[in-house]
Design an enzyme around this catalytic site. Structure first.
Site, PDB file in Angstrom:
ATOM      1  CB  SER A  15       7.461 -40.405 -41.645  1.00 29.16           C
ATOM      2  OG  SER A  15       6.745 -41.498 -41.127  1.00 29.16           O
ATOM      3  CE  LYS A  65       8.927 -43.800 -41.689  1.00 24.60           C
ATOM      4  NZ  LYS A  65       7.624 -44.015 -42.342  1.00 24.60           N
ATOM      5  CE1 TYR A 125       9.839 -45.537 -37.937  1.00 24.69           C
ATOM      6  CE2 TYR A 125       8.167 -46.368 -36.434  1.00 24.69           C
ATOM      7  CZ  TYR A 125       8.512 -45.759 -37.622  1.00 24.69           C
ATOM      8  OH  TYR A 125       7.529 -45.354 -38.495  1.00 24.69           O
ATOM      9  CE1 TYR A 133       5.081 -42.302 -45.205  1.00 20.38           C
ATOM     10  CE2 TYR A 133       3.731 -40.335 -45.031  1.00 20.38           C
ATOM     11  CZ  TYR A 133       4.673 -41.186 -44.506  1.00 20.38           C
ATOM     12  OH  TYR A 133       5.218 -40.930 -43.278  1.00 20.38           O
ATOM     13  CB  VAL A 171       1.471 -38.815 -39.646  1.00 19.58           C
ATOM     14  CG1 VAL A 171       1.459 -39.803 -40.793  1.00 19.58           C
ATOM     15  CG2 VAL A 171       2.188 -39.365 -38.424  1.00 19.58           C
TER      16      VAL A 171
END
Length: 314
Positions: free
Chosen positions: A65, A68, A193, A245, A263
């Protein structure tokens, strides 16, 4: 204030390692197992270009992530803030990063922000290009410039694992397709992605992304500005409110600078005007953040006085 040296970083690593015991390694990632639980490495790159590393900083892990951040920068470059935030929101979310219910349970069907899985998939759909291959090459070239590392590679093994374990992300994508949120096909959005998440980096690479953000969109090797300041402000603000998060508020208080986790146990931190931080610590919490890496980030903030909101006089 503690002086930044590699000796200090080695001590900080040793102080933070015990927190790995409260986390679990993400076994869905290829070659990730319990032998990696105690890995912890860090690199800090200052705005003056000095680099300090300690621990397992040479170990390579997939971006997951943390990708992103790069995707959001490209989408902002391609379409501007107004268009991007018609597609995704800019609010923190108290639910888990791969939540499905948040898409349907509120007044709007768009994802809460670009740092959760649904938001990142919607952002991937916005990145311009004639094909998935072309769009990924744009992403990869941009990342190589930011990190000054032309040797970066995408792991085919991680990419195939992303595809094999994609049921929840496909559910998110199909729901967004049903509401008109996706501007490409489900397959195209997910393929990009998955590839973005599968790029392998070490602590220095992650730190260079943080340093790029800290230096106002310029690399330490060049004075070329790769992204305008107004887009950079948006990225750092979203990282601050949503990058960790549903622990983002905790890190805003305890660390006090923009961070983004993955993660795989990766963390990117950016202290504007001062430095970028890259952390690798594969043992993660149920919320998706490195347990030892998070402890290290908070220790660095306290010892090096990195909190952007200042230190209260007593």
């Amino acid at each position: 204030m503690q002086k930044l040296t590699e000796e200090y970083l080695e001590d900080a690593i040793e102080d933070s390692k015990p927190y790995a015991s409260s986390g679990q390694v993400n076994m869905d990632l290829p070659n990730f197992d319990e032998t990696m639980k105690d890995l912890l490495g860090v690199t800090i790159i200052t705005n003056e270009g000095e680099s300090f590393s300690a621990g397992d900083h040479h170990h390579y892990i997939p971006m997951q992530s943390t990708s992103k951040i790069i995707g959001l920068m490209l989408a902002l470059q391609d379409f501007g803030k107004d268009r991007v935030f018609q597609t995704v929101g800019m609010e923190p979310m108290g639910d888990f990063f791969n939540s499905i219910s948040q898409l349907e349970s509120y007044d709007t069907s768009k994802p809460f922000n670009p740092m959760i899985n649904a938001g990142a998939i919607a952002i991937a759909a916005l990145i311009k290009g004639r094909s998935v291959e072309n769009r990924f090459n744009r992403y990869f070239d941009f990342l190589k410039k930011i990190t000054n590392n032309n040797e970066l590679q995408m792991s085919e093994e991680v990419y195939q694992a992303e595809r094999a374990n994609s049921a929840r992300n496909r559910s998110l994508a199909y729901f967004m397709q049903s509401t008109g949120t996706l501007v490409t096909s489900v397959d195209d959005a997910l393929e990009l992605y998955f590839r973005m998440n599968s790029v392998m980096m070490c602590a220095e690479d992650f730190a260079r992304v943080g340093a790029f953000l800290a230096r106002g969109g310029m690399t330490s090797e060049s004075e070329e500005r790769l992204i305008p300041p107004h887009h950079l402000r948006t990225v750092k603000a979203i990282m601050m409110t949503s990058g960790m998060y549903n622990s983002s508020g905790h890190y805003a208080v305890e660390a006090g600078f923009p961070c983004k986790s993955g993660v795989s146990g990766s963390i990117i931190g950016a202290i504007p005007g001062r430095m970028g931080i890259g952390v690798i610590g594969p043992a993660i919490s149920p919320k998706g953040n490195s347990t030892a890496g998070g402890a290290l980030i908070k220790k660095l903030s306290q010892d090096l006085e990195l909190n952007m909101f200042g230190i209260e006089n007593t």
